[in-house]
Each structure stands twice: as structure tokens, then as C-alpha cells.
Scaffold this motif. Structure first.
Motif, short mmCIF file in Angstrom:
data_model
loop_
_atom_site.label_atom_id
_atom_site.label_comp_id
_atom_site.label_asym_id
_atom_site.label_seq_id
_atom_site.Cartn_x
_atom_site.Cartn_y
_atom_site.Cartn_z
N ARG A 41 11.49 12.37 13.47
CA ARG A 41 10.33 11.74 14.10
C ARG A 41 10.52 10.24 14.27
O ARG A 41 11.35 9.62 13.60
CB ARG A 41 9.07 12.02 13.30
N LEU A 42 9.72 9.68 15.19
CA LEU A 42 9.63 8.24 15.39
C LEU A 42 8.23 7.84 14.98
O LEU A 42 7.24 8.38 15.48
CB LEU A 42 9.89 7.90 16.87
N VAL A 43 8.12 6.88 14.06
CA VAL A 43 6.82 6.43 13.58
C VAL A 43 6.65 4.95 13.91
O VAL A 43 7.51 4.12 13.54
CB VAL A 43 6.68 6.65 12.06
N LEU A 44 5.57 4.62 14.61
CA LEU A 44 5.27 3.24 15.01
C LEU A 44 4.06 2.79 14.21
O LEU A 44 2.95 3.31 14.39
CB LEU A 44 5.01 3.17 16.51
N VAL A 45 4.27 1.83 13.31
CA VAL A 45 3.23 1.41 12.38
C VAL A 45 2.74 0.02 12.73
O VAL A 45 3.49 -0.96 12.65
CB VAL A 45 3.75 1.43 10.93
N SER A 46 1.47 -0.10 13.14
CA SER A 46 0.83 -1.40 13.35
C SER A 46 -0.46 -1.39 12.54
O SER A 46 -0.43 -1.13 11.35
CB SER A 46 0.59 -1.63 14.85
N GLU A 47 -1.60 -1.63 13.18
CA GLU A 47 -2.87 -1.49 12.45
C GLU A 47 -3.13 0.00 12.16
O GLU A 47 -3.73 0.34 11.15
CB GLU A 47 -4.01 -2.09 13.26
N GLY A 48 -2.68 0.84 13.07
CA GLY A 48 -2.73 2.28 12.86
C GLY A 48 -1.31 2.81 12.80
O GLY A 48 -0.35 2.08 12.54
N LYS A 49 -1.15 4.09 13.06
CA LYS A 49 0.18 4.71 13.01
C LYS A 49 0.28 5.74 14.13
O LYS A 49 -0.57 6.62 14.24
CB LYS A 49 0.42 5.35 11.65
N LEU A 50 1.32 5.60 14.95
CA LEU A 50 1.60 6.58 16.01
C LEU A 50 2.88 7.31 15.65
O LEU A 50 3.94 6.70 15.50
CB LEU A 50 1.75 5.88 17.37
#
Length: 286
Positions: A41-50
Motif C-alpha cells: 500500500r501507499l499511505v499519505l499522512v497529513s492532517e488525515g491519512k489517505l
């Protein structure tokens, strides 16, 4: 994270949700994020998480310049996931792209025909299973017969895709032209549609890398295109409207860059004193 899932890279970057539920977002903006890539998987973490499971990615390399913010970034990885398009740009983007290809493709089984063409001659070899591995420098295909095919990513001439009978059924086939020693060969690859889309992206990136490394000028590019389209080397000066001396200098540089090769030397001559004497005597006898 399961026991079989492994982290591939963990870097800083940014992402943009350019298309959501099939609707282009003209107001989309880049969000700074932590990019975590695993083998699943690819996880993009900012204020939330995609989170984007790699198995859900339909297409890689999508260009979605939905607004100036997107168009202003030259290097991003566009991922089509169902009705969504996500753009991802990492701090060290070239390295991240290789890591992404590695996560998607490494260890997958494809079918390979090698060499399908060697020195311009069709070889009639059989399709065989191969396990693929991506590195910064090359694409490695370990064939079932023990042979290993190495395609250097900065030595890829052309990449094409066709649909034809391969490995017992009608399949999409990726054809890549590259070198083995001093010989030009073609390697043909087929397999799962998603794997092929990733592989084609890797190979086409190699084509662009190869072109960028050459750094050809406008006239040099015209010369290369003219030769590729069948114009005779002797007709090139008139075709590109340049002096013969300039074209000869360009030929010399293209030979050094291994873009063209000498097929036949043309000897340039001029008359000597003896030659002029012989010519005078011959003319006097006529």
C-alpha cells in the motif's frame, strides 16, 4: 501491517487529489505529507491519512494537470484508482518512483520472448516465464531456463505495445528495444495487464532519461529525425537547411554519443600535381 508486508520507503512530499468520484477538481491544492510506501500500500499522512492499496491502482503515470498548481510541478506520479486520480510528488522524486515500481513489480511473474529480434532479424524464440526485479539502473528478468535479461534503463531506444498471440493466447505485448553489447535487440514481455502498465511506465521513463542524457540541440534533433524517417545522409544538409561542414560536425558528435554508427566511409579526394598532369595528357589525346 501483515508479516508478509514490508516497508519500502518513508519520505516527505506532497499529494493532490486531482479527480474525485470521476469529477475533476479545478480547486485542488497540494498537501504536504509523509509518504509511506510498503509492498502492499501507499499511505499519505497529513492532517488525515489517505491509504491507496497497490492492488487498487488501475493505471500509473497519469498526467492530470487540472489547474496551474498541478501543471507547475514537472515531476509527480499520477495514480488512477477507480474514479479517482491522486498525484504524488516526493522530495527525491526519481528515487521514490523507482521505489514505487519496485513495490508494484518486484517478484512478479511475466512471460518473456528474448531475443525476439536481434540485429534487426526476427529470432523465432519461445515465450518463457520470468521473474522481474527493478533497480535504479536496470530492469532484470530472471528466465525460467536460468538466463538473465538485463535492460539498462538509460539504454532504451523505443517502447511499443501491440496485441497478438503470445504464450498461448491473445495478449497485450510490450516490445522494448535495447542493447546487448554492440548489438541492438528487442525483448518482448507479456503478462497481467496491471503489471504491464507498470513495466511500460518504467521503460518509457527510461526512454525519456536516455533522451535527456543526450542533450541534443535543435538542428541535431532535426538530423536524428530525418535519418530515422529515411532521408539519405548525403541529403541531410539540404533537408535541414544547414551547411555541409555543420552536418559533418553533427554526425561526428552523434557517432560519439552512439546515436548513429558509420556504415561506410566516403573518401574525399583532391588532385595532385601528377594527377593534373595525367588529366592534361589524357585530354590532349582526345
Amino acid at each position: 501491517m501483515s508479516n508478509s508486508e514490508k516497508k519500502v520507503t518513508d519520505v516527505q512530499g506532497r499529494y493532490m487529489r486531482a479527480v474525485v468520484d470521476g469529477h475533476q477538481r479545478d480547486d485542488a491544492t497540494w498537501e504536504s505529507c509523509r509518504i509511506v510506501l510498503t509492498t502492499e500500500r501507499l499511505v499519505l499522512v497529513s492532517e488525515g491519512k489517505l491509504t491507496v492499496p497497490l492492488g487498487d491502482v488501475d493505471e500509473i503515470g497519469v498526467r492530470a494537470d487540472v489547474n496551474q498548481r498541478a501543471a507547475g510541478v514537472a515531476s509527480y506520479l499520477g495514480l488512477s484508482v477507480g474514479d479517482d486520480v491522486v498525484l504524488v510528488s516526493a522530495a527525491e522524486h526519481d528515487e521514490f518512483e523507482t521505489d514505487f515500481y519496485h513495490a508494484c513489480l518486484d517478484g512478479e511473474i511475466l512471460y518473456v520472448d528474448h531475443p525476439a529480434v536481434e540485429g534487426g532479424v526476427v529470432q523465432g524464440t519461445d515465450w518463457t516465464k520470468a521473474r522481474i526485479r527493478i533497480t535504479d539502473e536496470d530492469v532484470r528478468l530472471a528466465l525460467a531456463n536460468g538466463e538473465q535479461v538485463v535492460i539498462e534503463r538509460n539504454d532504451i531506444g523505443e517502447v511499443e505495445q501491440d496485441e497478438r498471440q503470445a504464450a498461448g493466447e491473445q495478449r497485450p505485448v510490450v516490445e522494448v528495444e535495447h542493447s546487448e553489447g554492440e548489438i541492438s535487440v528487442e525483448t518482448h514481455v507479456t503478462g497481467d495487464e496491471y503489471d504491464l502498465s507498470v513495466l511500460r511506465q518504467v521503460l518509457e521513463e527510461g526512454v525519456e532519461r536516455n533522451r535527456a542524457d543526450l542533450d541534443l540541440g535543435p538542428v541535431e534533433e532535426q538530423v536524428v529525425m530525418a535519418l530515422h524517417s529515411g532521408v539519405s545522409p548525403f541529403d541531410i544538409p539540404g533537408f535541414v537547411d544547414a551547411e555541409v561542414a555543420e552536418i559533418e560536425a553533427i554526425f561526428d558528435r552523434l557517432i560519439e554519443l552512439d546515436v548513429i554508427e558509420v556504415v561506410r566511409e566516403r573518401t574525399e579526394v583532391e588532385m595532385t600535381a601528377r594527377g593534373r598532369s595525367v588529366a592534361g595528357d589524357t585530354m590532349g589525346e582526345q
